[in-house]
Design a protein around this motif. Structure first.
Motif: not given
Length: 168
Positions: A37-58
Motif C-alpha cells: 500500500a504505501t512503503n514499498g517493502d514488498e515490491g518497488w515504486h518510482f515517485i515524485v516528491r518534495s516539491e519546492s519552488g516549482g520543482v520536485c525530487d524523484l
C-alpha cells in the motif's frame, strides 16, 4: 500479466513522460508502483516528491528482505507544469547495484538514501499501477504519458534519444 513480475531481475528500465502539477497526494505521487500500500517493502515504486519552488525530487525504492533500497535525486530536477522525460535503470541481482535516474535524457546525481540488504523481494503477488498505488492514497497529480517498461538496462544514449523524441 506475469511478464511484469520481478522485472528488475537482471536489469530493467522504466521510462515515462510526466507533467506534474505538484508532488502528488501525501507528497509522494506515484509514477510507477508495484508494491504494498504505501512503503514499498514488498515490491518497488518510482515517485515524485518534495516539491519546492516549482520543482520536485524523484525517488526509487525497491524492497529487500532486511532493508529496502532507496535512491533519491540529489537535486530537485523535475519541473512542475512542464513535460519532463524521466527514466530509471536498476539491476536487483546484487545489493551493491545502484539505481540510475535520468531527467530529460540526462543522468542526474542520485543519493543512496538506504542501502538494500538481505534478499530481493518477489513482487509477483503485487499489481502494477501507473499514477497511484494499491492503497489508492498516493495519486500522481498531473499527467503521465508514454509509460514503458523494458526488461533490459537501456544505455544513456538510448534514453537520451527517447527524451529527444517528444511525443507532443
Amino acid at each position: 500479466d506475469a511478464s511484469l513480475d520481478n522485472v528488475f531481475v537482471g536489469g530493467a528500465t522504466l521510462t515515462a513522460w510526466i507533467k506534474p502539477s505538484s508532488d502528488g497526494e501525501n507528497d509522494l505521487g506515484r509514477i510507477f508502483d508495484k508494491s504494498d500500500a504505501t512503503n514499498g517493502d514488498e515490491g518497488w515504486h518510482f515517485i515524485v516528491r518534495s516539491e519546492s519552488g516549482g520543482v520536485c525530487d524523484l525517488r526509487f525504492t525497491h524492497g529487500w528482505s532486511t532493508t529496502k533500497g532507496r535512491w533519491d535525486t540529489d537535486n530537485r530536477e523535475v519541473n512542475i507544469n512542464e513535460w519532463n522525460h524521466v527514466a530509471i535503470t536498476y539491476d536487483n541481482s546484487s545489493v551493491s547495484n545502484n539505481a540510475s535516474i535520468f531527467v530529460n535524457g540526462i543522468s542526474v546525481a542520485v543519493d543512496e538514501d538506504a542501502t538494500p540488504s538481505g534478499t530481493v523481494v518477489d513482487d509477483s503477488s503485487r499489481n502494477l499501477f501507473i499514477g497511484n498505488n494499491t492503497g489508492g492514497d498516493r495519486s500522481f497529480a498531473g499527467a503521465i504519458s508514454t509509460a514503458s517498461m523494458h526488461k533490459t538496462i537501456l544505455d544513456a544514449q538510448t534514453i537520451s534519444q527517447m527524451a529527444k523524441s517528444r511525443f507532443i
